[in-house]
Structure formats: C-alpha cells, structure tokens
Design a protein around this motif. Sequence first.
Motif, mmCIF file in Angstrom:
data_model
loop_
_atom_site.group_PDB
_atom_site.id
_atom_site.type_symbol
_atom_site.label_atom_id
_atom_site.label_comp_id
_atom_site.label_asym_id
_atom_site.label_seq_id
_atom_site.Cartn_x
_atom_site.Cartn_y
_atom_site.Cartn_z
ATOM 1 N N UNK A 245 -19.176 17.896 12.502
ATOM 2 C CA UNK A 245 -19.489 16.479 12.338
ATOM 3 C C UNK A 245 -18.914 15.944 11.036
ATOM 4 N N UNK A 246 -18.984 16.752 9.976
ATOM 5 C CA UNK A 246 -18.421 16.337 8.689
ATOM 6 C C UNK A 246 -16.917 16.136 8.789
ATOM 7 N N UNK A 247 -16.249 17.058 9.464
ATOM 8 C CA UNK A 247 -14.788 16.930 9.618
ATOM 9 C C UNK A 247 -14.447 15.686 10.430
ATOM 10 N N UNK A 248 -15.229 15.416 11.467
ATOM 11 C CA UNK A 248 -14.999 14.209 12.277
ATOM 12 C C UNK A 248 -15.100 12.960 11.403
ATOM 13 N N UNK A 249 -16.122 12.915 10.540
ATOM 14 C CA UNK A 249 -16.276 11.770 9.657
ATOM 15 C C UNK A 249 -15.132 11.636 8.672
ATOM 16 N N UNK A 250 -14.686 12.765 8.104
ATOM 17 C CA UNK A 250 -13.604 12.723 7.123
ATOM 18 C C UNK A 250 -12.293 12.266 7.768
ATOM 19 N N UNK A 251 -11.986 12.831 8.942
ATOM 20 C CA UNK A 251 -10.752 12.445 9.634
ATOM 21 C C UNK A 251 -10.807 10.972 10.042
ATOM 22 N N UNK A 252 -11.962 10.523 10.545
ATOM 23 C CA UNK A 252 -12.101 9.112 10.894
ATOM 24 C C UNK A 252 -11.953 8.210 9.689
ATOM 25 N N UNK A 253 -12.503 8.622 8.550
ATOM 26 C CA UNK A 253 -12.350 7.861 7.309
ATOM 27 C C UNK A 253 -10.885 7.766 6.903
ATOM 28 N N UNK A 254 -10.158 8.889 7.027
ATOM 29 C CA UNK A 254 -8.730 8.890 6.684
ATOM 30 C C UNK A 254 -7.933 7.995 7.623
ATOM 31 N N UNK A 255 -8.269 7.996 8.916
ATOM 32 C CA UNK A 255 -7.585 7.130 9.869
ATOM 33 C C UNK A 255 -7.807 5.659 9.531
ATOM 34 N N UNK A 256 -9.041 5.315 9.194
ATOM 35 C CA UNK A 256 -9.335 3.933 8.842
ATOM 36 C C UNK A 256 -8.599 3.528 7.570
ATOM 37 N N UNK A 257 -8.533 4.437 6.592
ATOM 38 C CA UNK A 257 -7.799 4.142 5.361
ATOM 39 C C UNK A 257 -6.313 3.928 5.653
ATOM 40 N N UNK A 258 -5.765 4.734 6.563
ATOM 41 C CA UNK A 258 -4.355 4.557 6.935
ATOM 42 C C UNK A 258 -4.124 3.204 7.607
ATOM 43 N N UNK A 259 -5.047 2.795 8.475
ATOM 44 C CA UNK A 259 -4.911 1.507 9.134
ATOM 45 C C UNK A 259 -5.046 0.358 8.144
ATOM 46 N N UNK A 260 -5.901 0.507 7.138
ATOM 47 C CA UNK A 260 -6.017 -0.526 6.099
ATOM 48 C C UNK A 260 -4.718 -0.639 5.308
ATOM 49 N N UNK A 261 -4.067 0.509 5.054
ATOM 50 C CA UNK A 261 -2.781 0.487 4.357
ATOM 51 C C UNK A 261 -1.726 -0.222 5.200
ATOM 52 N N UNK A 262 -1.702 0.083 6.496
ATOM 53 C CA UNK A 262 -0.764 -0.585 7.394
ATOM 54 C C UNK A 262 -1.044 -2.088 7.434
ATOM 55 N N UNK A 263 -2.314 -2.447 7.446
ATOM 56 C CA UNK A 263 -2.692 -3.853 7.476
ATOM 57 C C UNK A 263 -2.200 -4.578 6.231
ATOM 58 N N UNK A 264 -2.351 -3.947 5.063
ATOM 59 C CA UNK A 264 -1.882 -4.582 3.824
ATOM 60 C C UNK A 264 -0.370 -4.735 3.819
ATOM 61 N N UNK A 265 0.344 -3.794 4.427
ATOM 62 C CA UNK A 265 1.802 -3.872 4.441
ATOM 63 C C UNK A 265 2.305 -4.909 5.445
ATOM 64 N N UNK A 266 1.664 -4.993 6.617
ATOM 65 C CA UNK A 266 2.147 -5.883 7.669
ATOM 66 C C UNK A 266 1.743 -7.339 7.446
ATOM 67 N N UNK A 267 0.522 -7.549 6.971
ATOM 68 C CA UNK A 267 0.030 -8.931 6.810
ATOM 69 C C UNK A 267 -0.567 -9.109 5.413
ATOM 70 N N UNK A 268 0.274 -9.027 4.377
ATOM 71 C CA UNK A 268 -0.260 -9.180 3.017
ATOM 72 C C UNK A 268 -0.858 -10.571 2.777
ATOM 73 N N UNK A 269 -0.357 -11.578 3.505
ATOM 74 C CA UNK A 269 -0.863 -12.938 3.295
ATOM 75 C C UNK A 269 -2.286 -13.123 3.832
ATOM 76 N N UNK A 270 -2.743 -12.219 4.691
ATOM 77 C CA UNK A 270 -4.066 -12.361 5.291
ATOM 78 C C UNK A 270 -5.132 -11.538 4.595
ATOM 79 N N UNK A 271 -4.789 -10.893 3.461
ATOM 80 C CA UNK A 271 -5.754 -10.041 2.774
ATOM 81 C C UNK A 271 -6.708 -10.882 1.920
ATOM 82 N N UNK A 272 -8.008 -10.506 1.897
ATOM 83 C CA UNK A 272 -8.964 -11.233 1.062
ATOM 84 C C UNK A 272 -8.671 -11.011 -0.412
ATOM 85 N N UNK A 273 -8.937 -11.998 -1.204
ATOM 86 C CA UNK A 273 -8.692 -11.883 -2.644
ATOM 87 C C UNK A 273 -9.880 -11.224 -3.325
#
Length: 273
Positions: A245-273
């Motif tokens: 269960x811990x590994x599932x949480x860590x991997x899911x956290x890493x996936x979400x962090x990767x998607x946030x990075x992609x989001x910042x790169x693709x739509x920088x104008x839509x990021x909250x200040x």
Amino acid sequence: MDKAAHAMPAPTAAAARWRPDLLPALAGLRHYVLIPVLLLVWEFGVRAGWIDGAMAPAPSSILAALVDMSDAGLLWRDVWASVLRVTVGFSLAAAAAITLGLAFGVWTRAAAYVNPLIELIRPISVLAWIPLAILWFGLGDKSAWFIIFLGSFFPIFTNTYLGARSVAEIHVRVAQSFGAGRWLFVRQVLFPSSLPYIVAGLRVGLGVGWTCVIAAELIAATSGLGYMIQLARTMIETEKVMAGMLVIGVVGFAMNAAMLWVERKLIPWAQPR
C-alpha cells in the motif's frame, strides 16, 4: 568605522540572492510535518501495546518488509508490471478520449446521439466490469488494460469535451472570418483553447487508472502490486500488505507530480500565482 559601514550591505545582497529560492522550498516542507508525527505516534502505539501489531504493524516492521521484498527483487518486478499496465491502458484511453472529445466539440449532431450512451456507461463502476474482462480477455494484461482504459477514459473525455464546448465565441468568429477550414480550426483554435481542460482530464484519468490497475490485479492478474497485496493477505503477512500500500501511494504521488510538471510546461499561462 567607514569601512565597516561600507561592508555591511554585502551580506544583505548575498542574502537577497538566495532567499527567494531557498525560503519557499523550506516553507513548503512544513506541509509534510504531519506525516512523521503520525508515524512516530503509530510506532509508539504499537510498541506500547495500544495498537495490535498483527492488525496494524509498526512502521519499522513495514519498512523492514519493504527492504526484504526489494532485496529479493520481487518488489521491483511487481512495480514494473503495474506501471507498464497503466502506461498502456492510460495511453489508449487518452488517445481515444481526446480524439472523441474534440471531434464531438466540432460535430455536435453526432455528440447528441453518442453522449447519452456515454453517460449511461460512465456511472458503472470499473469493479463491475472485472468479471466481463476476465470472461472476454482472461487473466493477465489484456483484462487489466481494459479496466484501466475504462477508468481513465471518462474523466479525460468529459474534460476534453467540456473544453471543446467552452471555446470563446469570438475565437470561433475570427477563425470563420479568415476562412479557416475545419482541420485548421481544430489545430489552431479548438485544441489550444481546450488544452487546460485536456491536461486536467489527463491528470484525473491517470490517478483513476492507477487505482483501477490495483483493483484489476487483485482479481484478474498474476503479477503487479495488487497481486502482491492479495498474495500477502492469503499468507496473513500484514506488514507486506501495508508495504505494498505504501508503494502504491508513493508511485501514485510520483505520477501526480509528473503530471503537474507536464501541466506547468504545456499551459504555463493557466497556472495559479
């Protein structure tokens, strides 16, 4: 005295250079302070006998089980199997959902006929599809891909379609006034305007897909983190269950962090200040 007065601004200028970068990072660490506090309380509770260690093993026991599985190589095999299944199922879902979402944003008549069918299927839990997935595809990767596809498809499609229907009217009129064809309109107007919605759907869809693969592996697979947890449960190895269960949480956290990075790169104008 004059030399000392002239030397004083130097540390202040140096501090001004590192503080904007360092202080936000240090301030962000306070958001994680609750995690070690809870772990310490949990560990102490098990050692003091307040918590049944057989039902909820101490964090130190979970960590030891995690190290043992890692040294044996079983952990990495199961992590890789789960991540690979999510990658395949999520990629297929993203391709289908984005294509259909943008297409229905253009062909509204077709959307009027297909959307009721999609809304009928969408509320059905992916768990209800597992028996059919096993019947149609058997145990293994294909059934897991199918379950992940279903779980990921609907969040991505819903957000993409909403983005396609939310294009500003003035942008549509400008494209029409310049005589833009349908394909040019999709490429230059519809897709860029829908991109924030698409990325949001991808982020949600990836999270749902990750939970779906665990559910599928609990029943319809012979490898992966879900299968590992199920096997440990049958052996009454609770520390391995919670380590998984811990590994599932860590991997899911890493996936979400990767998607946030992609989001910042693709739509920088839509990021909250």
